[in-house]
Design an enzyme around this catalytic site. Structure first.
Site: not given
Length: 421
Positions: A90, A144, A164, A194, A244
């Protein structure tokens, strides 16, 4: 009822356990299996999970295993909460895109594509093993990028629904501002995972009074601050975008900001180290306050409601999920995966009708859906050219030189996770 959590060694898991314990009447779990290849984390999380159940007098049995096939055997539902490559991967997703002047984020843009490429093959392998063991089990995906992963699962014929926590987070915040119970708040929540907008906030149900204008008039500053957006954006739109959308509406500002501080992955990694130390304390028998800063607020409540609805044990019959479009948004293919209110039951999720969308939103949804098509193709079949095309199609990239540079960086940073590279 038996549930399995794949990725059960996650520091998120005590949030989930707390929800299972509190909402036992909605979802009466007899056996909960936490599955994770990281045995050391699993031991710490599993110990805390058992103490949480014990403190709240939950009679369910919690077991842990590193053996996926054994863990999912005979499960009625399997929850997926994976992070292939961990926080280290990440961190890469959030940093190397900045070298090209593009946003670094784990679920959208180039970083989001990297995560999809690492994740889809792993999730599909897990799902196939679940199907061999128990073809009737439901798969609930919290991994995700949820939209792309859920579409991969559905395309492969799995019984899957994506989940989500963005929508339930908005529901809880709006209920607090309106001083009503969360169950009284229905969101006109429309878009992709998102990439959503709250077009209305209704009291009492889908046909209730739309109080969104009142919310924006009386609490606009609070809402904008939570989104980390300028109040003018929210006022001009007249709806509430997912936070987002900041990556789209203020892209260059976000890139500058990200270049001046440690990545979110670095922050979370430090937090996880502290959380795991807490989980090892044999006197801790509740989720610590620090977990709220980790993210995933209200995930447990959404997961309980969804599992209960799919398995026929009550829960919210209508809730926001990721599922096939099926004509709901007429400008998208039926097999696109959208995030909307849906009626959920034994047979899965059926989206509720939504009003015609303003081109301002429909255009961006269509653009990102096209990117997701290409991203899934790249995840399933590999190849530099497919990666490049997906990056070029993404509205946060869209320039040839950017796509070329990002393609090389993506492959270089993820080679160990890409069988074709």
């Amino acid at each position: 009822m038996k549930l399995a959590v794949v990725g059960g060694g996650s520091t998120y898991t005590p949030e989930l356990i707390d929800g299972f314990a509190r909402l036992r009447d909605t979802l009466p779990i007899e056996e909960l299996v936490l599955v994770d290849p990281a045995a050391d984390r699993l031991e710490l999380v599993g110990g805390l999970a058992r103490r949480i159940f014990a403190k709240q007098d939950h009679a369910g049995k919690i077991t842990t295993t590193t053996d996926l096939d054994a863990g999912v055997a005979d499960a009625d539902a399997v929850l997926l909460q994976l992070r292939v490559g961990g926080q280290a991967a990440r961190n890469q997703d959030e940093t190397w895109p900045l070298e090209c002047g593009c946003v670094g984020q784990e679920t959208t843009g180039a970083g989001g594509l990297a995560k999809a490429l690492r994740t889809v093959p792993v999730v599909l392998d897990i799902a196939e093993r679940v199907r061999r063991t128990n073809p009737d089990a439901w798969i609930i995906d919290f991994t995700n990028p949820v939209g792309i992963v859920t579409r991969a699962l559905l395309q492969a014929g799995h019984k899957a629904v994506g989940l989500c926590n963005v929508a339930i987070g908005f529901q809880r915040k709006f209920a607090r501002l309106l001083e009503v119970e969360p169950g009284q708040v229905h969101l006109d929540h429309v878009g992709l995972n998102h990439l959503t907008w709250e077009l209305g906030v209704r009291l009492g149900g889908p046909d209730g009074e739309n109080v969104l204008p009142k919310l924006l008039a009386e609490h606009g500053d609070t809402i904008a601050d939570d989104l980390r957006m300028d109040r003018r954006i929210v006022d001009r739109l007249g709806v509430v975008p997912s936070y987002y959308l900041r990556y789209f509406y203020a892209h260059d500002e976000v890139v500058r900001e990200l270049g001046t501080k440690p990545s979110r992955a670095a922050e979370v990694a430090a937090m996880e180290k502290e959380l795991l130390a807490m989980y090892g304390d044999p006197t801790l028998d509740e989720k610590p306050e620090l977990l709220a800063k980790r993210g995933g607020a209200f995930y447990s409540e959404a997961a309980v409601d969804l599992a209960a609805s799919l398995l026929g044990n009550g829960g919210s019959a209508v809730q926001v999920v990721n599922t096939y479009n099926k004509g709901t948004l007429p400008f998208l293919p039926d097999d696109a995966v959208i995030e909307v209110q849906a009626r959920v039951g034994h047979d899965g999720a059926t989206p509720l009708a939504v009003p015609a969308l303003d081109p301002l939103y429909a255009g961006l949804i269509a653009n990102v859906t096209a990117y997701e098509d290409l991203a899934l193709e790249a995840a399933l079949r590999g190849g530099r050219d497919r990666v490049f095309k997906a990056l070029l199609a993404h509205p946060l990239i869209g320039q040839f030189d950017y796509a070329e540079g990002l393609t090389d960086r993506l492959i270089a940073h993820n080679r160990e996770h890409l069988a074709w590279a």
